[in-house]
Design a protein around this motif. Structure first.
Motif, PDB file in Angstrom:
ATOM      1  N   LEU A 187      13.746 -42.889  35.091  1.00  0.00           N
ATOM      2  CA  LEU A 187      12.733 -42.720  34.401  1.00  0.00           C
ATOM      3  C   LEU A 187      13.632 -43.335  33.411  1.00  0.00           C
ATOM      4  N   THR A 188      12.569 -44.690  32.909  1.00  0.00           N
ATOM      5  CA  THR A 188      12.785 -45.005  31.325  1.00  0.00           C
ATOM      6  C   THR A 188      13.184 -44.657  30.391  1.00  0.00           C
ATOM      7  N   ASP A 189      13.123 -45.130  28.991  1.00  0.00           N
ATOM      8  CA  ASP A 189      13.131 -44.752  27.731  1.00  0.00           C
ATOM      9  C   ASP A 189      12.132 -43.482  26.971  1.00  0.00           C
ATOM     10  N   ARG A 190      10.653 -44.983  27.835  1.00  0.00           N
ATOM     11  CA  ARG A 190       9.384 -44.143  27.300  1.00  0.00           C
ATOM     12  C   ARG A 190       9.290 -43.485  28.404  1.00  0.00           C
ATOM     13  N   ASP A 191       9.345 -42.936  29.628  1.00  0.00           N
ATOM     14  CA  ASP A 191       9.048 -42.144  30.482  1.00  0.00           C
ATOM     15  C   ASP A 191       9.320 -41.228  29.791  1.00  0.00           C
ATOM     16  N   VAL A 192      10.750 -41.034  29.325  1.00  0.00           N
ATOM     17  CA  VAL A 192      11.634 -39.686  29.145  1.00  0.00           C
ATOM     18  C   VAL A 192      11.231 -39.516  27.766  1.00  0.00           C
ATOM     19  N   GLU A 193      10.397 -40.217  27.035  1.00  0.00           N
ATOM     20  CA  GLU A 193       9.792 -39.954  25.189  1.00  0.00           C
ATOM     21  C   GLU A 193       8.844 -38.949  25.414  1.00  0.00           C
ATOM     22  N   GLU A 194       8.116 -39.965  26.877  1.00  0.00           N
ATOM     23  CA  GLU A 194       5.754 -39.334  27.306  1.00  0.00           C
ATOM     24  C   GLU A 194       6.236 -38.057  28.066  1.00  0.00           C
ATOM     25  N   ILE A 195       7.571 -37.123  28.679  1.00  0.00           N
ATOM     26  CA  ILE A 195       7.368 -36.167  29.709  1.00  0.00           C
ATOM     27  C   ILE A 195       8.189 -35.072  28.208  1.00  0.00           C
ATOM     28  N   LEU A 196       8.831 -35.145  27.537  1.00  0.00           N
ATOM     29  CA  LEU A 196       9.351 -34.213  26.945  1.00  0.00           C
ATOM     30  C   LEU A 196       9.495 -33.758  25.689  1.00  0.00           C
ATOM     31  N   PRO A 197       7.953 -34.031  25.415  1.00  0.00           N
ATOM     32  CA  PRO A 197       6.760 -33.693  23.754  1.00  0.00           C
ATOM     33  C   PRO A 197       5.973 -32.651  25.056  1.00  0.00           C
ATOM     34  N   ILE A 198       6.080 -33.622  26.011  1.00  0.00           N
ATOM     35  CA  ILE A 198       4.995 -32.271  27.334  1.00  0.00           C
ATOM     36  C   ILE A 198       5.791 -31.141  27.273  1.00  0.00           C
ATOM     37  N   ARG A 199       6.335 -30.983  28.215  1.00  0.00           N
ATOM     38  CA  ARG A 199       7.374 -29.822  28.648  1.00  0.00           C
ATOM     39  C   ARG A 199       7.645 -28.752  27.192  1.00  0.00           C
ATOM     40  N   SER A 200       7.745 -29.306  26.248  1.00  0.00           N
ATOM     41  CA  SER A 200       8.246 -29.118  24.966  1.00  0.00           C
ATOM     42  C   SER A 200       6.925 -27.978  24.464  1.00  0.00           C
ATOM     43  N   ALA A 201       5.728 -28.982  24.474  1.00  0.00           N
ATOM     44  CA  ALA A 201       4.688 -28.343  23.761  1.00  0.00           C
ATOM     45  C   ALA A 201       3.917 -27.754  25.366  1.00  0.00           C
ATOM     46  N   LEU A 202       4.408 -27.227  26.288  1.00  0.00           N
ATOM     47  CA  LEU A 202       3.828 -26.545  27.124  1.00  0.00           C
ATOM     48  C   LEU A 202       4.533 -25.255  27.259  1.00  0.00           C
ATOM     49  N   GLU A 203       5.636 -24.795  26.884  1.00  0.00           N
ATOM     50  CA  GLU A 203       6.692 -23.985  26.572  1.00  0.00           C
ATOM     51  C   GLU A 203       6.662 -23.912  25.753  1.00  0.00           C
ATOM     52  N   ARG A 204       6.067 -24.165  23.670  1.00  0.00           N
ATOM     53  CA  ARG A 204       5.848 -22.995  23.567  1.00  0.00           C
ATOM     54  C   ARG A 204       4.575 -22.388  22.879  1.00  0.00           C
ATOM     55  N   VAL A 205       3.981 -23.528  23.824  1.00  0.00           N
ATOM     56  CA  VAL A 205       2.403 -22.269  24.136  1.00  0.00           C
ATOM     57  C   VAL A 205       2.744 -21.123  24.761  1.00  0.00           C
ATOM     58  N   ALA A 206       3.391 -21.523  25.645  1.00  0.00           N
ATOM     59  CA  ALA A 206       3.894 -19.912  26.753  1.00  0.00           C
ATOM     60  C   ALA A 206       4.501 -18.614  25.745  1.00  0.00           C
ATOM     61  N   PHE A 207       5.344 -19.011  24.518  1.00  0.00           N
ATOM     62  CA  PHE A 207       6.342 -18.420  24.157  1.00  0.00           C
ATOM     63  C   PHE A 207       5.270 -18.317  22.765  1.00  0.00           C
ATOM     64  N   GLU A 208       4.142 -19.227  22.530  1.00  0.00           N
ATOM     65  CA  GLU A 208       3.405 -17.959  21.390  1.00  0.00           C
ATOM     66  C   GLU A 208       2.367 -16.843  21.925  1.00  0.00           C
ATOM     67  N   THR A 209       2.018 -17.770  23.227  1.00  0.00           N
ATOM     68  CA  THR A 209       1.057 -16.546  23.442  1.00  0.00           C
ATOM     69  C   THR A 209       1.450 -15.107  23.963  1.00  0.00           C
ATOM     70  N   GLY A 210       3.368 -15.122  25.038  1.00  0.00           N
ATOM     71  CA  GLY A 210       3.645 -14.618  26.065  1.00  0.00           C
ATOM     72  C   GLY A 210       4.589 -13.972  24.978  1.00  0.00           C
ATOM     73  N   ILE A 211       4.758 -13.690  24.078  1.00  0.00           N
ATOM     74  CA  ILE A 211       5.774 -13.402  23.615  1.00  0.00           C
ATOM     75  C   ILE A 211       5.214 -11.959  22.270  1.00  0.00           C
ATOM     76  N   PRO A 212       5.857 -11.065  22.324  1.00  0.00           N
ATOM     77  CA  PRO A 212       6.633 -10.137  23.084  1.00  0.00           C
ATOM     78  C   PRO A 212       5.754  -9.931  24.933  1.00  0.00           C
ATOM     79  N   VAL A 213       6.699 -10.023  25.485  1.00  0.00           N
ATOM     80  CA  VAL A 213       5.832  -9.813  26.680  1.00  0.00           C
ATOM     81  C   VAL A 213       5.324  -8.648  27.165  1.00  0.00           C
ATOM     82  N   LYS A 214       4.321  -8.014  27.419  1.00  0.00           N
ATOM     83  CA  LYS A 214       3.767  -7.254  27.165  1.00  0.00           C
ATOM     84  C   LYS A 214       4.281  -6.103  29.016  1.00  0.00           C
TER      85      LYS A 214
END
Length: 234
Positions: A84-111
């Motif tokens: 993985l190049t630095d560019r690969d990591v720079e592209e992958i990590l924000p995607i992962r972070s954004a997806l996890e934030r959406v899950a937290f924003e819409t899924g917490i509190p867990v019903k």
């Protein structure tokens, strides 16, 4: 074909896929643990000896890993562990972070409390892997943990997008585990950090969970790679 020939043929068909699966999983864990470093050439002769298998199932295992994106082939040079190049990591990590934030924003509190059970199971597996110092399996269990937290939102499209970059996330998590352990976090502390995140998610405090996620995720990766060597030297 004799009666004897039939069962032998069937037995061969049953066993061959298991050899491929075994070889692929062993090589996969070696890659994720850092035993096989990025850019390492995968020599068939050496791997057949180490895994005690013949070339056909090994080559099929390598094809599976190539399809997953963990290895790549170069014409006339063979197979190599993907880098993985630095560019690969720079592209992958924000995607992962954004997806996890959406899950937290819409899924917490867990019903539905049952949605948290897969994360608890994954955390237990992480703890087992840490005790056994099985780093490759620990990375895989870590992915299972984060994937389980994605599912608290109950959003199948979100889950599908996260799964589509699974192998790239795994490679990033592998690099992160290696760097953190080298500079300032042992395997038990690695698991404890995930346990803390799950505890906050279980509390139902969305803002606190998002704040912990920000420290846990891509910001944590940046700290390791930018400040880790200085921390280790001090």
């Amino acid at each position: 074909m004799s009666d004897h020939d039939g069962p032998v043929g069937l037995d061969h068909r049953i066993k061959a896929p298991s050899l491929v699966t075994m070889a692929a999983e062993t090589i996969r864990k070696r890659i994720l643990s850092g035993e096989l470093r990025p850019g390492t050439r995968l020599l068939e002769e050496r791997l057949t000896e180490e895994l005690d298998i013949s070339r056909p199932p090994l080559r099929e295992a390598l094809r599976l890993l190539e399809n997953e994106g963990l290895i790549e082939r170069a014409p006339r040079r063979g197979a190599f562990v993907r880098t993985l190049t630095d560019r690969d990591v720079e592209e992958i990590l924000p995607i992962r972070s954004a997806l996890e934030r959406v899950a937290f924003e819409t899924g917490i509190p867990v019903k539905d409390a049952a949605r948290l059970e897969p994360a608890r199971i994954a955390l237990e597996e992480m703890s087992r892997c840490a005790r056994a110092e099985d780093r490759g399996a620990l990375v895989q269990a870590g992915y299972a943990f984060h994937s389980a937290l994605i599912r608290i939102a109950g959003n199948t499209r979100l889950e599908a997008i996260y799964a589509s970059v699974q192998q790239q996330i795994l490679l990033c998590m592998s690099l992160n585990l290696i760097a953190r352990e080298r500079f300032f976090e042992d395997l038990e502390e690695h698991v404890a950090r995930h346990a803390r995140l799950l505890q906050i998610v279980e509390s139902g405090d969305r803002e606190a969970a998002l704040a912990e996620l920000a420290v846990h995720g891509e910001r944590s990766f940046a700290v390791v790679h930018e400040e880790g060597p200085r921390s280790a030297a001090s």
